[in-house]
Design a protein around this motif. Sequence first.
Motif, PDB file in Angstrom:
ATOM      1  N   ASN A  57       0.848  -1.185   0.000  1.00  0.00           N
ATOM      2  CA  ASN A  57       0.000   0.000   0.000  1.00  0.00           C
ATOM      3  C   ASN A  57       0.884   1.234   0.000  1.00  0.00           C
ATOM      4  O   ASN A  57       2.039   1.185   0.452  1.00  0.00           O
ATOM      5  N   TYR A  58       0.341   2.311  -0.527  1.00  0.00           N
ATOM      6  CA  TYR A  58       1.099   3.526  -0.759  1.00  0.00           C
ATOM      7  C   TYR A  58       0.335   4.752  -0.293  1.00  0.00           C
ATOM      8  O   TYR A  58      -0.895   4.787  -0.335  1.00  0.00           O
ATOM      9  N   ALA A  59       1.072   5.768   0.074  1.00  0.00           N
ATOM     10  CA  ALA A  59       0.479   7.065   0.329  1.00  0.00           C
ATOM     11  C   ALA A  59      -0.038   7.604  -1.005  1.00  0.00           C
ATOM     12  O   ALA A  59       0.546   7.359  -2.058  1.00  0.00           O
ATOM     13  N   ASP A  60      -1.132   8.336  -0.947  1.00  0.00           N
ATOM     14  CA  ASP A  60      -1.719   8.866  -2.171  1.00  0.00           C
ATOM     15  C   ASP A  60      -0.723   9.718  -2.953  1.00  0.00           C
ATOM     16  O   ASP A  60      -0.724   9.733  -4.186  1.00  0.00           O
ATOM     17  N   SER A  61       0.149  10.410  -2.231  1.00  0.00           N
ATOM     18  CA  SER A  61       1.083  11.334  -2.875  1.00  0.00           C
ATOM     19  C   SER A  61       2.150  10.638  -3.722  1.00  0.00           C
ATOM     20  O   SER A  61       2.795  11.280  -4.541  1.00  0.00           O
ATOM     21  N   VAL A  62       2.325   9.334  -3.522  1.00  0.00           N
ATOM     22  CA  VAL A  62       3.382   8.631  -4.262  1.00  0.00           C
ATOM     23  C   VAL A  62       2.834   7.523  -5.161  1.00  0.00           C
ATOM     24  O   VAL A  62       3.599   6.888  -5.887  1.00  0.00           O
ATOM     25  N   LYS A  63       1.545   7.290  -5.118  1.00  0.00           N
ATOM     26  CA  LYS A  63       0.964   6.227  -5.945  1.00  0.00           C
ATOM     27  C   LYS A  63       1.263   6.460  -7.413  1.00  0.00           C
ATOM     28  O   LYS A  63       1.133   7.563  -7.926  1.00  0.00           O
ATOM     29  N   GLY A  64       1.676   5.391  -8.076  1.00  0.00           N
ATOM     30  CA  GLY A  64       2.009   5.487  -9.486  1.00  0.00           C
ATOM     31  C   GLY A  64       3.424   5.947  -9.757  1.00  0.00           C
ATOM     32  O   GLY A  64       3.903   5.867 -10.903  1.00  0.00           O
ATOM     33  N   ARG A  65       4.127   6.420  -8.718  1.00  0.00           N
ATOM     34  CA  ARG A  65       5.508   6.886  -8.894  1.00  0.00           C
ATOM     35  C   ARG A  65       6.513   6.022  -8.131  1.00  0.00           C
ATOM     36  O   ARG A  65       7.634   5.829  -8.586  1.00  0.00           O
ATOM     37  N   PHE A  66       6.112   5.552  -6.968  1.00  0.00           N
ATOM     38  CA  PHE A  66       7.006   4.775  -6.106  1.00  0.00           C
ATOM     39  C   PHE A  66       6.572   3.311  -6.100  1.00  0.00           C
ATOM     40  O   PHE A  66       5.378   3.008  -6.180  1.00  0.00           O
ATOM     41  N   THR A  67       7.555   2.425  -5.964  1.00  0.00           N
ATOM     42  CA  THR A  67       7.273   0.999  -5.869  1.00  0.00           C
ATOM     43  C   THR A  67       8.102   0.388  -4.751  1.00  0.00           C
ATOM     44  O   THR A  67       9.328   0.540  -4.729  1.00  0.00           O
ATOM     45  N   ILE A  68       7.420  -0.289  -3.844  1.00  0.00           N
ATOM     46  CA  ILE A  68       8.105  -0.984  -2.756  1.00  0.00           C
ATOM     47  C   ILE A  68       8.252  -2.450  -3.146  1.00  0.00           C
ATOM     48  O   ILE A  68       7.357  -3.041  -3.757  1.00  0.00           O
ATOM     49  N   SER A  69       9.386  -3.019  -2.822  1.00  0.00           N
ATOM     50  CA  SER A  69       9.618  -4.428  -3.134  1.00  0.00           C
ATOM     51  C   SER A  69      10.597  -4.998  -2.114  1.00  0.00           C
ATOM     52  O   SER A  69      11.139  -4.263  -1.277  1.00  0.00           O
ATOM     53  N   ARG A  70      10.824  -6.290  -2.197  1.00  0.00           N
ATOM     54  CA  ARG A  70      11.750  -6.930  -1.260  1.00  0.00           C
ATOM     55  C   ARG A  70      12.437  -8.101  -1.947  1.00  0.00           C
ATOM     56  O   ARG A  70      11.908  -8.696  -2.895  1.00  0.00           O
ATOM     57  N   ASP A  71      13.622  -8.384  -1.470  1.00  0.00           N
ATOM     58  CA  ASP A  71      14.370  -9.558  -1.909  1.00  0.00           C
ATOM     59  C   ASP A  71      14.604 -10.401  -0.663  1.00  0.00           C
ATOM     60  O   ASP A  71      15.428 -10.046   0.190  1.00  0.00           O
ATOM     61  N   ILE A  72      13.896 -11.496  -0.572  1.00  0.00           N
ATOM     62  CA  ILE A  72      13.943 -12.320   0.634  1.00  0.00           C
ATOM     63  C   ILE A  72      15.345 -12.869   0.876  1.00  0.00           C
ATOM     64  O   ILE A  72      15.829 -12.882   2.008  1.00  0.00           O
ATOM     65  N   TYR A  73      16.005 -13.289  -0.174  1.00  0.00           N
ATOM     66  CA  TYR A  73      17.318 -13.922  -0.034  1.00  0.00           C
ATOM     67  C   TYR A  73      18.392 -12.919   0.380  1.00  0.00           C
ATOM     68  O   TYR A  73      19.334 -13.258   1.096  1.00  0.00           O
ATOM     69  N   LYS A  74      18.238 -11.656  -0.071  1.00  0.00           N
ATOM     70  CA  LYS A  74      19.176 -10.614   0.321  1.00  0.00           C
ATOM     71  C   LYS A  74      18.749  -9.917   1.607  1.00  0.00           C
ATOM     72  O   LYS A  74      19.443  -9.016   2.082  1.00  0.00           O
ATOM     73  N   LYS A  75      17.592 -10.296   2.142  1.00  0.00           N
ATOM     74  CA  LYS A  75      17.045  -9.673   3.358  1.00  0.00           C
ATOM     75  C   LYS A  75      16.972  -8.155   3.200  1.00  0.00           C
ATOM     76  O   LYS A  75      17.314  -7.402   4.113  1.00  0.00           O
ATOM     77  N   THR A  76      16.520  -7.740   2.035  1.00  0.00           N
ATOM     78  CA  THR A  76      16.537  -6.325   1.696  1.00  0.00           C
ATOM     79  C   THR A  76      15.193  -5.874   1.147  1.00  0.00           C
ATOM     80  O   THR A  76      14.550  -6.587   0.383  1.00  0.00           O
ATOM     81  N   MET A  77      14.799  -4.692   1.549  1.00  0.00           N
ATOM     82  CA  MET A  77      13.602  -4.030   1.036  1.00  0.00           C
ATOM     83  C   MET A  77      14.049  -2.824   0.218  1.00  0.00           C
ATOM     84  O   MET A  77      15.038  -2.173   0.556  1.00  0.00           O
ATOM     85  N   TYR A  78      13.299  -2.535  -0.834  1.00  0.00           N
ATOM     86  CA  TYR A  78      13.652  -1.438  -1.722  1.00  0.00           C
ATOM     87  C   TYR A  78      12.482  -0.472  -1.862  1.00  0.00           C
ATOM     88  O   TYR A  78      11.319  -0.837  -1.698  1.00  0.00           O
ATOM     89  N   LEU A  79      12.818   0.746  -2.212  1.00  0.00           N
ATOM     90  CA  LEU A  79      11.809   1.722  -2.611  1.00  0.00           C
ATOM     91  C   LEU A  79      12.342   2.380  -3.883  1.00  0.00           C
ATOM     92  O   LEU A  79      13.302   3.145  -3.834  1.00  0.00           O
ATOM     93  N   GLN A  80      11.721   2.031  -4.994  1.00  0.00           N
ATOM     94  CA  GLN A  80      12.067   2.646  -6.272  1.00  0.00           C
ATOM     95  C   GLN A  80      11.216   3.898  -6.423  1.00  0.00           C
ATOM     96  O   GLN A  80       9.988   3.827  -6.366  1.00  0.00           O
ATOM     97  N   MET A  81      11.881   5.015  -6.604  1.00  0.00           N
ATOM     98  CA  MET A  81      11.195   6.291  -6.682  1.00  0.00           C
ATOM     99  C   MET A  81      11.429   6.901  -8.059  1.00  0.00           C
ATOM    100  O   MET A  81      12.578   7.190  -8.435  1.00  0.00           O
ATOM    101  N   ASN A  82      10.346   7.065  -8.801  1.00  0.00           N
ATOM    102  CA  ASN A  82      10.410   7.653 -10.143  1.00  0.00           C
ATOM    103  C   ASN A  82       9.654   8.974 -10.168  1.00  0.00           C
ATOM    104  O   ASN A  82       8.848   9.257  -9.274  1.00  0.00           O
ATOM    105  N   SER A  83       9.905   9.748 -11.187  1.00  0.00           N
ATOM    106  CA  SER A  83       9.222  11.043 -11.356  1.00  0.00           C
ATOM    107  C   SER A  83       9.273  11.854 -10.069  1.00  0.00           C
ATOM    108  O   SER A  83       8.261  12.376  -9.598  1.00  0.00           O
TER     109      SER A  83
END
Length: 114
Positions: A57-83
């Motif tokens: 889920n995303y804040a309205d202000s970032v919907k369509g621009r930001f993407t949250i994801s995770r890599d279980i094996y790397k034990k890492t979470m990401y936030l890709q921020m575009n525009s």
Amino acid sequence: VQLQASGGGLVQAGGSLRVSCTSTESIFSFTDMGWYRQAPGKQRELVAAISNGGTTNYADSVKGRFTISRDIYKKTMYLQMNSLKAEDTAVYYCSVHRGPATYWGQGTQVTVSS
């Protein structure tokens, strides 16, 4: 649990940036994980979250621009921020919940120049 955030920096408006948060423990143990941000003079706000089951889920202000994801094996979470916009400028913090406990990373500065 220790969380290490990285990847912040200076970017021009319209550009992209990816921030990362690496955990010392398996992310399977967390109820959910999320990114928050705090701009100068403002309260910390939730930007994006991902549950143990993968629901996002995303804040309205970032919907369509930001993407949250995770890599279980790397034990890492990401936030890709575009525009990116100037109003996205803030310190970005990662956070996880495990049962009643909440853990925070140290924060990484994202600055968007207009």
